[in-house]
Motif scaffolding. Sequence first.
Motif, PDB file in Angstrom:
ATOM      1  N   CYS B 554     -38.141 -65.058   8.563  1.00 49.47           N
ATOM      2  CA  CYS B 554     -37.789 -66.330   9.183  1.00 49.47           C
ATOM      3  C   CYS B 554     -36.385 -66.230   9.727  1.00 49.47           C
ATOM      4  O   CYS B 554     -35.412 -66.450   9.021  1.00 49.47           O
ATOM      5  N   ASN B 561     -40.210 -70.818  13.996  1.00 48.81           N
ATOM      6  CA  ASN B 561     -40.226 -72.270  14.151  1.00 48.81           C
ATOM      7  C   ASN B 561     -41.674 -72.788  14.136  1.00 48.81           C
ATOM      8  O   ASN B 561     -41.993 -73.770  13.483  1.00 48.81           O
ATOM      9  N   GLY B 564     -43.061 -72.762  10.752  1.00 54.47           N
ATOM     10  CA  GLY B 564     -42.617 -73.931   9.996  1.00 54.47           C
ATOM     11  C   GLY B 564     -43.418 -75.157  10.356  1.00 54.47           C
ATOM     12  O   GLY B 564     -43.853 -75.915   9.483  1.00 54.47           O
ATOM     13  N   GLN B 565     -43.636 -75.346  11.663  1.00 57.93           N
ATOM     14  CA  GLN B 565     -44.419 -76.489  12.115  1.00 57.93           C
ATOM     15  C   GLN B 565     -45.850 -76.433  11.576  1.00 57.93           C
ATOM     16  O   GLN B 565     -46.395 -77.416  11.081  1.00 57.93           O
ATOM     17  N   LYS B 568     -45.868 -77.203   7.857  1.00 57.68           N
ATOM     18  CA  LYS B 568     -45.670 -78.649   7.627  1.00 57.68           C
ATOM     19  C   LYS B 568     -46.972 -79.414   7.832  1.00 57.68           C
ATOM     20  O   LYS B 568     -47.340 -80.286   7.043  1.00 57.68           O
ATOM     21  N   ARG B 591     -34.044 -70.243   8.072  1.00 58.52           N
ATOM     22  CA  ARG B 591     -34.255 -71.665   8.351  1.00 58.52           C
ATOM     23  C   ARG B 591     -35.266 -72.286   7.385  1.00 58.52           C
ATOM     24  O   ARG B 591     -36.370 -72.699   7.772  1.00 58.52           O
ATOM     25  N   ASP B 593     -35.133 -75.094   6.355  1.00 53.75           N
ATOM     26  CA  ASP B 593     -35.326 -76.497   6.759  1.00 53.75           C
ATOM     27  C   ASP B 593     -36.514 -76.667   7.697  1.00 53.75           C
ATOM     28  O   ASP B 593     -36.970 -77.779   7.919  1.00 53.75           O
ATOM     29  N   TRP B 594     -37.011 -75.572   8.249  1.00 60.24           N
ATOM     30  CA  TRP B 594     -38.192 -75.690   9.104  1.00 60.24           C
ATOM     31  C   TRP B 594     -39.473 -75.852   8.278  1.00 60.24           C
ATOM     32  O   TRP B 594     -40.539 -76.095   8.827  1.00 60.24           O
ATOM     33  N   THR B 720     -47.269 -76.491  20.312  1.00 58.72           N
ATOM     34  CA  THR B 720     -46.320 -76.854  19.267  1.00 58.72           C
ATOM     35  C   THR B 720     -45.728 -78.240  19.547  1.00 58.72           C
ATOM     36  O   THR B 720     -45.248 -78.488  20.663  1.00 58.72           O
ATOM     37  N   ALA B 723     -40.119 -81.589  18.766  1.00 56.19           N
ATOM     38  CA  ALA B 723     -39.466 -81.988  17.516  1.00 56.19           C
ATOM     39  C   ALA B 723     -38.883 -83.390  17.608  1.00 56.19           C
ATOM     40  O   ALA B 723     -38.885 -84.144  16.659  1.00 56.19           O
ATOM     41  N   SER B 802     -28.543 -77.037  16.703  1.00 50.78           N
ATOM     42  CA  SER B 802     -29.354 -78.098  17.310  1.00 50.78           C
ATOM     43  C   SER B 802     -29.017 -78.218  18.792  1.00 50.78           C
ATOM     44  O   SER B 802     -27.841 -78.226  19.175  1.00 50.78           O
ATOM     45  N   ASP B 829     -38.336 -78.293  23.897  1.00 47.20           N
ATOM     46  CA  ASP B 829     -37.177 -79.124  23.543  1.00 47.20           C
ATOM     47  C   ASP B 829     -36.494 -79.690  24.785  1.00 47.20           C
ATOM     48  O   ASP B 829     -36.147 -80.869  24.846  1.00 47.20           O
TER      49      ASP B 829
END
Lengths: 247, 910
Positions: B554, B561, B564-565, B568, B591, B593-594, B720, B723, B802, B829
């Motif tokens: 990761c 990413n 992670g998605q 989740k 990451r 946090d992903w 995807t 976010a 970010s 994004d």
Amino acid sequence: MTTSKLSLGVVLTAHGEGAMAAVSYNSLLEACQYAEERDIEVKKMVVLDKPSAQTSVIFEGLGDDTTILETNFGDQGLVRNAAVESSDCDLIAFLDGDDLWGENWLYEAHTFLSKQDEKTIAHPEFNWFFQGVSSVLIGLDQDDPKFNTDFLRFGNYWDAMCMAYRSAHLAIPYCERKIKEGFAFEDWHWNCETVWKGFNHKIVNDTIHFKRRRQNSQTLEASGTKSLMPATEITSFANLESFSTAA
Amino acid sequence: MINSSDHTLPDSEQDENPLAINDVAESVGDTYLSEQHAEPVSEIDSLVSEYDEVTAIEDDCSSSENDTKLANVIDSQVSEYDEEPVDENVIDSIEHRVKLVADTMFIFDERAWFLAAMFNSDFYRINYNLNEVPVEALFEHFLTEGMTKNYSPSPAFDPVYTASILPAPETDDEVDKPVFYRWLKGHFKSITPHAMFDADFYLDRYSDLAESVSNPYAHFATTGLYEDRIPCKFLQLHVNSVFTTFEETPSNIEAIFSSIPIGCSERFCRQETQVIFKKIFMHELYKQQLDADIEVSPASLYSHFLTQGSLNRHRPTMLFNDAWYRDQLSNYTSNDKDTDTLREFKSLSADRIRELQVMGTSSSFLHWFFNGIQLDIVPTPLFDTDYYTKSHPDIRNNWKAHPFMHFIETGHKEPFRRYSELFDNNFYKRNIGKLHFNSALLDFTLHGQFEGVSPAAGLQLEHFPAKDPINCSSVEEAAIYFKRRTRKLSSGPVANMIKKATALEPQLVRPYGMRAVRMAPLFHPETELMHDMSEIVPKLNKTQYDTIILMPHCRLAGSANVAGQFTKTVAQLSDSENILVITTDLSAFERPDWFPESIDVFDLSEHTAEVPQERKVRILLDVVRGLRPNNIVNINSNLGWHLTNTFGKQLSAWMNIYFYLFCWDRDQKGNKGGYPIQWFLPSFDYATAVFTDNTTLRTELQNRYCLTDAMRKKIVTLHTPAAQTQLNYQNALAERSTNKGVRRIFWSGRFDRQKRVDVLFAVAKRLPDIEFWVWGKSVLYDSEIKMSSAPENVRLMGTYLSLDDLPIASCDCFLYTSGWDGLPIILIDVASRGIPIVASSVGGVGDLVNDATGWPVVEYANPDAYCDAIDTLLADYPEALSKAQAGREHTLALCNEELYEQTLKDTMQL
């Protein structure tokens, strides 16, 4: 014959071995003679599974003391299951159609198992591999401190040429070999299943089996195609704890 | 009974002693270094090639000061020795012996007294296995029986050497006489019967004897030997070296003489023997066995071994294992395979074999060197003759002597030689990392075994603990164990069955040569796997998971990413505590946090970094099979692809298999490669479904392989989700419509070959009035473009966490120049935030950027095409914002969380 002794059924399984099966059968006869001379009743059986013409010829005209069974499985495990079903002996010993027993195998294993309960399975001290390879596998007793059940997830301690109570085979038959689906090693699987269900695999000292390793043998074919052993409880991590607890 | 002091004539007798003769024995001078009388031993002779090596010790040991120091110590010992009382009441007295000599040999002069005094009953009894003969009868045994068999009565008499220097018998009667008899009768004064005694040296060194002793050899054999008087220069050099270096008490000369096998004194001193000894002597190993915490030269250590070590069973070399040699010697039979007999039959009589088998007072090492070699005994369990010859055709075809002799001479110093299945030099070196000693075997013994490093694949040394690891290391213990276990194959009932079975099937003993030994789980190819897994399984939080997600690592990458998605969403749709993410290729989880906090993450790569690829696959197989998930999902895990390529068929019988594909790659030659090219076909049949992050790749795969409808449906596109759905930069950018100052474009991505930084720089060069703000870093380091070569109007801005931390409102649009791609997260994004985009129209980019939503550049490698698009965009910025708004709406509709969730739910039936 002493009636109190356990009866012994010896089973030679053959399919396309041709003349090699004759060598194996001679080995079987020598081991039977050795055991019979020591007062053990032996019933001989040859199972021909989808035999080649050359293999069939070998066993034509055998005497009445050998039962010939013909099957159409094309599968070693199922052949052995059928032999067990057909036998009425207390103990069963298997011999593959291209391998040999040491002369004393039947006598020593029988003597050993006669003193054990029905959950004991006997294996030779040595497996001698020849022809395609030159190696020796020293057998390990399940009660040996060096024995580790975890190893069964990765390799096989013992092969199918064991001697066991018929009841053991009836309780846990061999699985079907599905090489096209990527599964083989029915003997390995049987060992896992029997260990999982509380059977005890033991080594009989001073005994030896001779295993031919041909370039096109099923075992080599299975290894070459990256076959796996079929599913068994022993491979599950959830069951590891039960082994460590038992240990 | 006679004790050790009886070897010395009583002082009172010495003056009148017939041995106080005037005849001076002829000096044998340096005959012990002569080759003239040598018994040739072909194996040993073949080893000798470097005679010059023998001078080192001599150089180290010639100090007259040391001699004086040593002599003082000896003198003090001698005086103590002389003062010991003599028991006059023993049956086996000197006088009794003299009478026996007179009766049996008809010798009545000083020679009878000499023989009576020089006879060493302990030496005689031990060396000829005469424990059953009463001690007081041993002397008579020698006279009546031992002498006729050419037994030696003392360590100071060498019958083989003596026979070699005696003149030829002059009469027929003399021919059959024993050596000792002939010497004593006819050459007592003229010939010295031991190669290590030098009369001139002796008298020169011990001036106290010069006047009183006329037969120095007789003095030495009866007295000097037991007073530790040094009999020759050869020994003096080594004794002095030890004395000055180690400050130990002088060597026991009787013990040194006794340690040399009877009949080998001349060969022991011979130059070529010393050359061989030094070749195989391992001074680091030897030093480890001494408590000497001082700097010691290898030569001094060798001297210590010669004068003390061999007596104390110190190990001189890894090529000799004392316990193993003794075992081999005592179990020796002429046809015993375990002794690694020569292929060429050597005829030794049963009597000769019995003689050679007796170790007596010899040191085991010297016994092997002079006697064991004749029996072809290999003195280490770590040398397998068949394995050595099978592995090395040069030895098999050209070496005429025993292969172990080759190993001694050069083989053990040649790292490529393979001598035991249990010790693989290369395997050991790979595992230990760096050798502390020149030889891998030595390194293992002194270092590796204590680090738990195995020297052979599949060998589990924890089963073979070494009680004395220097003298017998764990791998030697293992070798001994296997050799003992397989001894049954060579003799006894099992060996007989092999013979009988071979009569039935002659192929049984073929192929000839080495027969590999395996024993699960002690030494077996699969054992390492078990070992690996025994470390991995306890580190897993649970024993079962419902879904396992495989990812390479990761890092700051789009695929991570996406992983992670994906995780989740699966966590929302199922029991999140039953999800395990496994990183397979690299230890990096930058990451977290992903990913949802409730899932488990396991770094498998940490445990497999040093493991060969095939075993890595087997490890992952065991993990996946053992955890019994219903679903396994591979999101760019290279190891995961290998797993399903090898075992996908079987795994698909046990669980659902899903793959995630993003885009193909281009290799240096410009051809397509990467996971969709390499792995799609071999894995597709076993997959429950294949996910792509864009429609372009899905369509391409469907069309390329002409998939059926059912197959086409197996490929599912999961766009995807964006976010952030609330952030919209339209208002902020509206001010740029009236901007009269500098125009700015931002670019973000990896500085790798795929992202075409070269195109970015070319565009910047063509548009010098525009500033290009560039974020990112190299990850793969495969681009030929140096960032330092950036045009002046390119500003490298570093990296960010970010997108919303960036001064986007100061820029006019986003530029994307990738040469190939899926649907990059950065585009989602940017597009979802309503920012104008100029982007190469490659891969899945078209799912978001089209003429209605932005400025797609079809000629993705043409800088001018980008320039045209940028010019058009900037020329009408309100129109640009309008397109960007349309792009935002399109993106939010396509990259929608609910849509993603529903698609996943339907596909995986969660």
